[in-house]
Design a protein around this motif. Structure first.
Motif, PDB file in Angstrom:
ATOM      1  N   GLY A 283       0.752  -1.286   0.003  1.00 42.00           N
ATOM      2  CA  GLY A 283       0.022   0.185   0.264  1.00 42.00           C
ATOM      3  C   GLY A 283       0.995   1.205  -0.056  1.00 42.00           C
ATOM      4  O   GLY A 283       2.018   1.252   0.525  1.00 42.00           O
ATOM      5  N   ILE A 284       0.318   2.121  -0.487  1.00 37.39           N
ATOM      6  CA  ILE A 284       0.821   3.788  -0.682  1.00 37.39           C
ATOM      7  C   ILE A 284       0.007   4.628  -0.019  1.00 37.39           C
ATOM      8  O   ILE A 284      -1.312   4.684   0.037  1.00 37.39           O
ATOM      9  CB  ILE A 284       1.187   4.251  -1.954  1.00 37.39           C
ATOM     10  N   PHE A 285       0.509   5.085   1.412  1.00 37.84           N
ATOM     11  CA  PHE A 285      -0.354   6.084   2.336  1.00 37.84           C
ATOM     12  C   PHE A 285       0.378   7.449   2.501  1.00 37.84           C
ATOM     13  O   PHE A 285       1.233   7.640   2.248  1.00 37.84           O
ATOM     14  CB  PHE A 285      -0.434   5.158   3.625  1.00 37.84           C
ATOM     15  N   ASP A 286      -0.760   8.433   2.486  1.00 33.25           N
ATOM     16  CA  ASP A 286      -0.559   9.795   2.921  1.00 33.25           C
ATOM     17  C   ASP A 286      -0.219   9.641   4.427  1.00 33.25           C
ATOM     18  O   ASP A 286      -1.071   9.262   5.390  1.00 33.25           O
ATOM     19  CB  ASP A 286      -1.687  10.724   2.614  1.00 33.25           C
ATOM     20  N   LEU A 287       0.859  10.250   5.034  1.00 31.03           N
ATOM     21  CA  LEU A 287       0.967  10.514   6.492  1.00 31.03           C
ATOM     22  C   LEU A 287       0.196  11.114   6.968  1.00 31.03           C
ATOM     23  O   LEU A 287      -0.208  11.095   8.212  1.00 31.03           O
ATOM     24  CB  LEU A 287       2.376  10.897   6.457  1.00 31.03           C
ATOM     25  N   ASP A 288      -0.264  12.663   6.623  1.00 32.48           N
ATOM     26  CA  ASP A 288      -1.258  13.355   7.219  1.00 32.48           C
ATOM     27  C   ASP A 288      -2.575  12.599   7.572  1.00 32.48           C
ATOM     28  O   ASP A 288      -3.084  12.921   8.709  1.00 32.48           O
ATOM     29  CB  ASP A 288      -1.259  14.614   6.475  1.00 32.48           C
ATOM     30  N   THR A 289      -3.270  11.946   6.615  1.00 28.86           N
ATOM     31  CA  THR A 289      -4.477  11.613   6.834  1.00 28.86           C
ATOM     32  C   THR A 289      -4.589  10.039   7.390  1.00 28.86           C
ATOM     33  O   THR A 289      -5.315   9.667   8.261  1.00 28.86           O
ATOM     34  CB  THR A 289      -5.227  11.394   5.480  1.00 28.86           C
TER      35      THR A 289
ATOM     36  N   THR B 180      -2.276   8.856   9.624  1.00 30.71           N
ATOM     37  CA  THR B 180      -1.828   8.789  11.052  1.00 30.71           C
ATOM     38  C   THR B 180      -2.947   9.194  11.937  1.00 30.71           C
ATOM     39  O   THR B 180      -2.732   9.454  13.042  1.00 30.71           O
ATOM     40  CB  THR B 180      -0.424   9.509  11.351  1.00 30.71           C
ATOM     41  N   VAL B 181      -4.243   9.715  11.508  1.00 26.83           N
ATOM     42  CA  VAL B 181      -5.284  10.012  12.202  1.00 26.83           C
ATOM     43  C   VAL B 181      -5.670   8.992  12.823  1.00 26.83           C
ATOM     44  O   VAL B 181      -6.082   8.976  14.135  1.00 26.83           O
ATOM     45  CB  VAL B 181      -6.355  10.853  11.313  1.00 26.83           C
ATOM     46  N   SER B 182      -5.533   7.617  12.490  1.00 28.58           N
ATOM     47  CA  SER B 182      -6.111   6.391  12.966  1.00 28.58           C
ATOM     48  C   SER B 182      -5.050   5.923  14.001  1.00 28.58           C
ATOM     49  O   SER B 182      -3.711   5.967  13.943  1.00 28.58           O
ATOM     50  CB  SER B 182      -6.081   5.408  12.067  1.00 28.58           C
ATOM     51  N   SER B 183      -5.504   5.485  14.971  1.00 28.02           N
ATOM     52  CA  SER B 183      -4.540   4.981  16.341  1.00 28.02           C
ATOM     53  C   SER B 183      -4.001   3.698  15.897  1.00 28.02           C
ATOM     54  O   SER B 183      -2.653   3.496  16.229  1.00 28.02           O
ATOM     55  CB  SER B 183      -5.213   4.944  17.406  1.00 28.02           C
ATOM     56  N   GLN B 184      -4.624   2.931  15.071  1.00 22.01           N
ATOM     57  CA  GLN B 184      -4.109   1.775  14.548  1.00 22.01           C
ATOM     58  C   GLN B 184      -2.776   1.903  13.458  1.00 22.01           C
ATOM     59  O   GLN B 184      -1.967   1.337  13.731  1.00 22.01           O
ATOM     60  CB  GLN B 184      -5.143   0.852  14.029  1.00 22.01           C
ATOM     61  N   THR B 185      -2.840   3.046  12.793  1.00 25.15           N
ATOM     62  CA  THR B 185      -1.843   3.291  11.869  1.00 25.15           C
ATOM     63  C   THR B 185      -0.555   3.734  12.675  1.00 25.15           C
ATOM     64  O   THR B 185       0.338   3.365  12.291  1.00 25.15           O
ATOM     65  CB  THR B 185      -2.192   4.306  10.992  1.00 25.15           C
ATOM     66  N   ARG B 186      -0.960   4.414  13.670  1.00 28.56           N
ATOM     67  CA  ARG B 186       0.137   5.210  14.573  1.00 28.56           C
ATOM     68  C   ARG B 186       0.922   3.911  15.094  1.00 28.56           C
ATOM     69  O   ARG B 186       2.220   3.799  15.296  1.00 28.56           O
ATOM     70  CB  ARG B 186      -0.285   6.188  15.203  1.00 28.56           C
TER      71      ARG B 186
ATOM     72  N   PRO C 110       8.860  13.561   5.892  1.00 34.87           N
ATOM     73  CA  PRO C 110       7.983  12.476   5.024  1.00 34.87           C
ATOM     74  C   PRO C 110       6.753  13.003   4.828  1.00 34.87           C
ATOM     75  O   PRO C 110       5.908  13.368   5.655  1.00 34.87           O
ATOM     76  CB  PRO C 110       8.068  11.343   5.804  1.00 34.87           C
ATOM     77  N   LYS C 111       6.279  12.783   3.727  1.00 35.83           N
ATOM     78  CA  LYS C 111       4.892  12.969   3.318  1.00 35.83           C
ATOM     79  C   LYS C 111       4.002  11.745   3.102  1.00 35.83           C
ATOM     80  O   LYS C 111       2.763  11.798   3.100  1.00 35.83           O
ATOM     81  CB  LYS C 111       4.851  13.837   1.808  1.00 35.83           C
ATOM     82  N   SER C 112       4.644  10.699   2.828  1.00 38.67           N
ATOM     83  CA  SER C 112       3.839   9.520   2.695  1.00 38.67           C
ATOM     84  C   SER C 112       4.591   8.347   2.961  1.00 38.67           C
ATOM     85  O   SER C 112       5.859   8.441   3.493  1.00 38.67           O
ATOM     86  CB  SER C 112       3.695   9.365   1.109  1.00 38.67           C
ATOM     87  N   PHE C 113       4.137   7.135   3.094  1.00 37.22           N
ATOM     88  CA  PHE C 113       4.984   5.932   3.531  1.00 37.22           C
ATOM     89  C   PHE C 113       4.380   4.702   2.390  1.00 37.22           C
ATOM     90  O   PHE C 113       3.151   4.655   2.023  1.00 37.22           O
ATOM     91  CB  PHE C 113       4.714   5.462   4.842  1.00 37.22           C
ATOM     92  N   VAL C 114       5.264   3.850   2.160  1.00 39.36           N
ATOM     93  CA  VAL C 114       4.892   2.605   1.307  1.00 39.36           C
ATOM     94  C   VAL C 114       5.172   1.386   2.151  1.00 39.36           C
ATOM     95  O   VAL C 114       6.298   1.160   2.748  1.00 39.36           O
ATOM     96  CB  VAL C 114       5.632   2.845   0.246  1.00 39.36           C
ATOM     97  N   VAL C 115       4.182   0.479   2.141  1.00 45.13           N
ATOM     98  CA  VAL C 115       4.417  -0.914   3.098  1.00 45.13           C
ATOM     99  C   VAL C 115       4.779  -1.961   1.885  1.00 45.13           C
ATOM    100  O   VAL C 115       4.159  -2.014   1.099  1.00 45.13           O
ATOM    101  CB  VAL C 115       3.301  -1.125   3.716  1.00 45.13           C
TER     102      VAL C 115
END
Length: 106
Positions: A18-24, A26-32, A53-58
């Protein structure tokens, strides 16, 4: 096929979970919690020092040609990785979806 994720690094597209935006994201506690665990486990790789960083890739683990009877998780084996990137998730998505002349054979 490959995806250029910046800083001179490319990854195989079939490894991208997955490709994820860090700003949106990390709103979720599970993502943090996921990112904190990845940092603790040492599987997080920063794009560059000093830049936010602006995004993260898993990324999924690299497939290895291991005989079936020898497959087991060895101590210290890196199962997956998280790349923190300076490139926005929108730009990465556009790169990933763009038609490319590169193939696995090239």
């Amino acid at each position: 096929m490959y995806l250029h994720v910046g800083n001179g690094e490319t990854v195989r597209r079939n490894r991208i979970v997955g490709i994820f935006d860090l700003d949106t994201a990390t709103v979720s506690s599970q993502t943090r919690a996921f990112l904190a665990r990845a940092e603790k486990d040492g599987v997080t790789v920063a794009a560059s020092d000093g830049d936010l960083p602006k995004s993260f890739v898993v990324l999924a683990p690299r497939p290895r040609p291991v005989p079936y009877h020898r497959r087991r998780k060895e101590a210290g084996e890196r199962r997956d990785s998280v790349r923190l990137l300076r490139i926005s998730s929108t730009s990465l998505r556009a790169r990933a979806e763009a038609p490319s002349s590169w193939t696995d054979e090239d």
